[in-house]
Motif scaffolding. Structure first.
Motif, PDB file in Angstrom:
ATOM      1  N   GLU A   3      -6.126  -0.890  -0.914  1.00 30.07           N
ATOM      2  CA  GLU A   3      -6.659  -0.751   0.444  1.00 30.07           C
ATOM      3  C   GLU A   3      -7.571  -1.922   0.812  1.00 30.07           C
ATOM      4  N   ASP A   4      -8.356  -2.392  -0.165  1.00 24.86           N
ATOM      5  CA  ASP A   4      -9.240  -3.525   0.093  1.00 24.86           C
ATOM      6  C   ASP A   4      -8.446  -4.814   0.218  1.00 24.86           C
ATOM      7  N   VAL A  54      -5.525  -4.968   1.568  1.00 23.06           N
ATOM      8  CA  VAL A  54      -4.993  -4.910   2.937  1.00 23.06           C
ATOM      9  C   VAL A  54      -6.042  -5.391   3.938  1.00 23.06           C
ATOM     10  N   GLU A  55      -7.274  -4.892   3.817  1.00 26.08           N
ATOM     11  CA  GLU A  55      -8.337  -5.291   4.747  1.00 26.08           C
ATOM     12  C   GLU A  55      -8.628  -6.787   4.640  1.00 26.08           C
ATOM     13  N   GLN A  81       0.834  -1.203   0.000  1.00 25.17           N
ATOM     14  CA  GLN A  81       0.000   0.000   0.000  1.00 25.17           C
ATOM     15  C   GLN A  81       0.873   1.259   0.000  1.00 25.17           C
TER      16      GLN A  81
END
Length: 354
Positions: free
Chosen positions: A327-328, A330-331, A108
């Motif tokens: 970002e998604d 990472v989640e 990221q």
């Protein structure tokens, strides 16, 4: 405008990428890289790709390559993606984004520092039935969604090879097929923040290579004597908004049949994406099951990849934003790693809430 594409990894999933790129009128397939030289050459001949490499850095050094698809073993996703971004390439990286939260965060940071685009290969987000469900959700026909459940059960289906080698894969069915159904539910639920996870993994049956008279997919590097990934996993995921998700997945289980189900329940209706798209609602005090008239009621593998890759090309050209940003990814790594951690510790994992 023509986008120059490089393919990194020439295994089975690369075929879906190659086919879609090959059919795109604004794409030029320029190079393919694989540790297995003959495999790369075979794909190059099939798709008329002029250059083959065994060293990924040689491919990334080419100035005529604008973007790459990364179709390698899971544990190499982060390293290769970071190198590609730093080399000025846009990146489509197969799921999962990587195998640890630390690597995901490093990726990221690299995306932010380079300003290049990275799209995570959550292919089911790009499917036609997912788009239809999104339109219903956005028009308040289903939500708020407060409960979802998903199963991806194989009674016999450990592919072996790198899939069963934890060092390369990062895990078994949870990180391989579970990521798809978990992400699909989480995406359609509005990507809520995770509050807690209670997960279980089981390694009781092994790869069941002794089974006869029942065929299943095996990796190109299949070995019957090596398997250190879980047979199956399940989890209860609670979100900060009060919604919850239950999931179970397996490579092997003493089950009567394979099962793929994805179901979401909201205050105004419900929806089943798998095994086929059905909406459930009320009208005039009567419950209705509504089946849309569409080409594909369940996920169409080839069309899904084509839609994903065509969307990626538009992202590279600056015409669209990706539906699956870093970002998604990472989640999703936080969720997957949280399930493994919860199982290892034998207790529920609490996430920091703001």
């Amino acid at each position: 405008m023509t986008i120059g594409i490089g393919i990194i990894g020439a295994g089975s999933i690369s075929e879906m990428h190659l086919r879609a790129y090959h059919e795109h009128p604004e794409v030029k397939l320029l190079a393919i890289c694989d540790l297995n030289e003959s495999r790369a050459q075979a794909k190059a001949e099939k798709y008329n790709i002029p250059y083959t490499y065994q060293d990924v850095h040689e491919l990334l050094a080419r100035e005529d390559i604008d973007a790459v698809s990364i179709c390698t073993w899971n544990h190499s996703h982060a390293q290769i993606s970071i190198a590609a971004l730093k080399a000025g390439k846009h990146v489509l990286v197969e799921k999962p984004l990587c195998t640890s939260v630390e690597d995901a965060l490093a990726l990221q940071e690299t995306v932010m520092a380079t300003g290049k685009q990275l799209q995570v290969g959550f292919v089911r987000r790009y499917a036609s039935n997912t788009r239809i469900v999104r339109s219903f959700i956005e028009n308040d026909d289903i939500g708020p969604i407060y409960y979802a459940k998903a199963s991806c059960i194989r009674k016999l289906g450990n592919p072996g090879g790198w899939f069963s080698d934890k060092e390369r894969s990062g895990g078994g069915p949870l990180i391989d097929v579970g990521v798809h159904v978990i992400d699909l539910c989480w995406y359609l639920m509005g990507r809520p923040k995770v509050a807690s996870i209670s997960g279980n993994t089981y390694s009781r049956l092994g790869n069941r290579s002794n089974i006869q008279n029942l065929s299943y997919y095996k990796a190109a590097d299949y070995r019957a004597d090596h398997n250190d990934v879980e047979d199956m996993a399940n989890a209860l995921i609670r979100f900060e908004n009060g919604a919850s998700l239950i999931v179970d997945v397996s490579f092997t289980l003493h089950a009567k049949e394979d099962e793929l189900t994805v179901k979401l329940y909201g205050e105004r209706g419900g929806v089943e994406l798998e095994p086929e798209l059905t909406f459930i609602t009320e009208k005039h005090n009567t419950i209705l099951n509504m089946t849309p008239q569409i080409d594909h009621l369940s996920f169409n593998f080839q069309k899904g990849f084509q839609d994903e890759i065509y969307h990626f090309i538009e992202v590279c050209e600056g015409r669209k934003e990706t539906l699956s940003p870093v970002e998604d990814g990472v989640e999703m790594m936080k969720i997957l790693c949280g399930i493994y951690e919860s199982s290892q510790l034998g207790k529920e994992i609490q996430f920091q809430t703001k």
